[in-house]
Motif scaffolding. Sequence first.
Motif, PDB file in Angstrom:
ATOM      1  N   UNK A   1     -63.174  35.221  27.583  1.00 23.55           N
ATOM      2  CA  UNK A   1     -62.741  33.938  27.050  1.00 23.55           C
ATOM      3  C   UNK A   1     -63.568  32.819  27.668  1.00 23.55           C
ATOM      4  N   UNK A   2     -64.029  31.901  26.820  1.00 25.20           N
ATOM      5  CA  UNK A   2     -64.690  30.681  27.260  1.00 25.20           C
ATOM      6  C   UNK A   2     -63.799  29.502  26.887  1.00 25.20           C
ATOM      7  N   UNK A   3     -63.828  28.460  27.714  1.00 30.65           N
ATOM      8  CA  UNK A   3     -62.919  27.331  27.533  1.00 30.65           C
ATOM      9  C   UNK A   3     -63.702  26.048  27.262  1.00 30.65           C
ATOM     10  N   UNK A   4     -63.125  25.230  26.363  1.00 25.86           N
ATOM     11  CA  UNK A   4     -63.737  23.958  25.992  1.00 25.86           C
ATOM     12  C   UNK A   4     -62.660  22.890  26.023  1.00 25.86           C
TER      13      UNK A   4
ATOM     14  N   UNK B   1     -70.618  20.147  29.881  1.00 23.37           N
ATOM     15  CA  UNK B   1     -71.461  21.260  29.430  1.00 23.37           C
ATOM     16  C   UNK B   1     -72.267  21.881  30.557  1.00 23.37           C
ATOM     17  N   UNK B   2     -72.239  21.261  31.742  1.00 21.81           N
ATOM     18  CA  UNK B   2     -72.881  21.868  32.909  1.00 21.81           C
ATOM     19  C   UNK B   2     -71.973  22.889  33.585  1.00 21.81           C
ATOM     20  N   UNK B   3     -70.700  22.938  33.174  1.00 17.65           N
ATOM     21  CA  UNK B   3     -69.775  23.923  33.740  1.00 17.65           C
ATOM     22  C   UNK B   3     -70.083  25.322  33.219  1.00 17.65           C
ATOM     23  N   UNK B   4     -69.444  26.326  33.841  1.00 20.20           N
ATOM     24  CA  UNK B   4     -69.590  27.712  33.385  1.00 20.20           C
ATOM     25  C   UNK B   4     -68.690  28.018  32.209  1.00 20.20           C
ATOM     26  N   UNK B   5     -67.562  27.337  32.124  1.00 17.26           N
ATOM     27  CA  UNK B   5     -66.656  27.545  30.999  1.00 17.26           C
ATOM     28  C   UNK B   5     -65.821  28.803  31.076  1.00 17.26           C
ATOM     29  N   UNK B   6     -65.767  29.462  32.224  1.00 16.13           N
ATOM     30  CA  UNK B   6     -65.055  30.729  32.323  1.00 16.13           C
ATOM     31  C   UNK B   6     -63.566  30.577  32.577  1.00 16.13           C
ATOM     32  N   UNK B   7     -63.128  29.375  32.992  1.00 15.00           N
ATOM     33  CA  UNK B   7     -61.706  29.134  33.229  1.00 15.00           C
ATOM     34  C   UNK B   7     -61.319  27.804  32.588  1.00 15.00           C
ATOM     35  N   UNK B   8     -60.011  27.608  32.388  1.00 14.25           N
ATOM     36  CA  UNK B   8     -59.540  26.356  31.811  1.00 14.25           C
ATOM     37  C   UNK B   8     -59.736  25.183  32.766  1.00 14.25           C
ATOM     38  N   UNK B   9     -59.957  25.466  34.053  1.00  9.04           N
ATOM     39  CA  UNK B   9     -60.206  24.415  35.028  1.00  9.04           C
ATOM     40  C   UNK B   9     -61.684  24.031  35.105  1.00  9.04           C
TER      41      UNK B   9
ATOM     42  N   UNK C   1     -70.485  23.677  20.833  1.00 13.23           N
ATOM     43  CA  UNK C   1     -71.835  24.220  20.770  1.00 13.23           C
ATOM     44  C   UNK C   1     -72.285  24.835  22.080  1.00 13.23           C
ATOM     45  N   UNK C   2     -71.916  24.213  23.201  1.00 11.87           N
ATOM     46  CA  UNK C   2     -72.291  24.766  24.510  1.00 11.87           C
ATOM     47  C   UNK C   2     -71.613  26.111  24.741  1.00 11.87           C
ATOM     48  N   UNK C   3     -70.369  26.242  24.299  1.00 16.48           N
ATOM     49  CA  UNK C   3     -69.666  27.517  24.468  1.00 16.48           C
ATOM     50  C   UNK C   3     -70.298  28.603  23.615  1.00 16.48           C
ATOM     51  N   UNK C   4     -70.654  28.274  22.372  1.00 20.53           N
ATOM     52  CA  UNK C   4     -71.302  29.259  21.498  1.00 20.53           C
ATOM     53  C   UNK C   4     -72.628  29.704  22.107  1.00 20.53           C
TER      54      UNK C   4
END
Length: 256
Positions: A48-51, A57-65, A72-75
């Motif tokens: 799961x990736x989180x937006x 967009x510099x985050x990893x997106x791996x957690x809701x925090x 687009x960054x998640x895709x």
Amino acid sequence: EPNLVDSMKPLHTLAGVMLASAFTITDAVAQQQLAGPWAHDANAVWQTLYVSPNGDDANQGWTSADPFETIGAAVAAVDGLVALGLISAAQTPSVYGNGGVTINLAPGTYTVATPIELPAFGVCIEAGRGGAGSQVVVRGSLPVPVFSISENYGPFDALGAVGQGLLPASEIRNLTIECPSKATGLSIDMRSAAPAPEADIAVGVIGCDFAAMGMYPVLDLPIGIQIYSGSGQRSMRNRIVSNDFEGLVYAVDIHG
């Protein structure tokens, strides 16, 4: 092949050229198909990736925090998950396959200027869970598709035929998609789709609201979902269920 699960029937139709705007499930098999891999079955394997509108967009997106700011960054990050082996053919598949990648959107409005391009397999974009009464709005700003599905496997090409064959069909779930003049909410274009691996194109569009952003002349009205089938090499069995359409020239516009 039909672009709707056979057991679904229209509850009502919209005026003029509009097609059926809502469908109901009439048997247990169809219910299981719709629950599918994205119901977070305990045996499925996915990432799961989180937006969030408050993300970066510099985050990893791996957690809701630690969310991305843009869809687009998640895709784009899906490629990295495949490269790291977090999504791979080596995973033990459940009855639903490899699970793919879920992109979870926090409540808020996401404005996009270029189409959000998705593969036909392996990605689900959904409104975040746990936010009862909240709304996720994806708003287009130009006369182009807000979402575009036009590839076979996209970032999952590296998995090879075996791994690709385990991926579930892509879906969008529980989103409000606002379309400007002459735009399309979702384009599913498989005219250039390759014949292999031999899996039906079965994109899911579940519980979404497609709406025009304003009052336009008839020739400028947006389209909800536009589908172009392939050259007969791949079956099309898209699942378009429990969606609402408002202020559009077509709810679902099917070619081929």
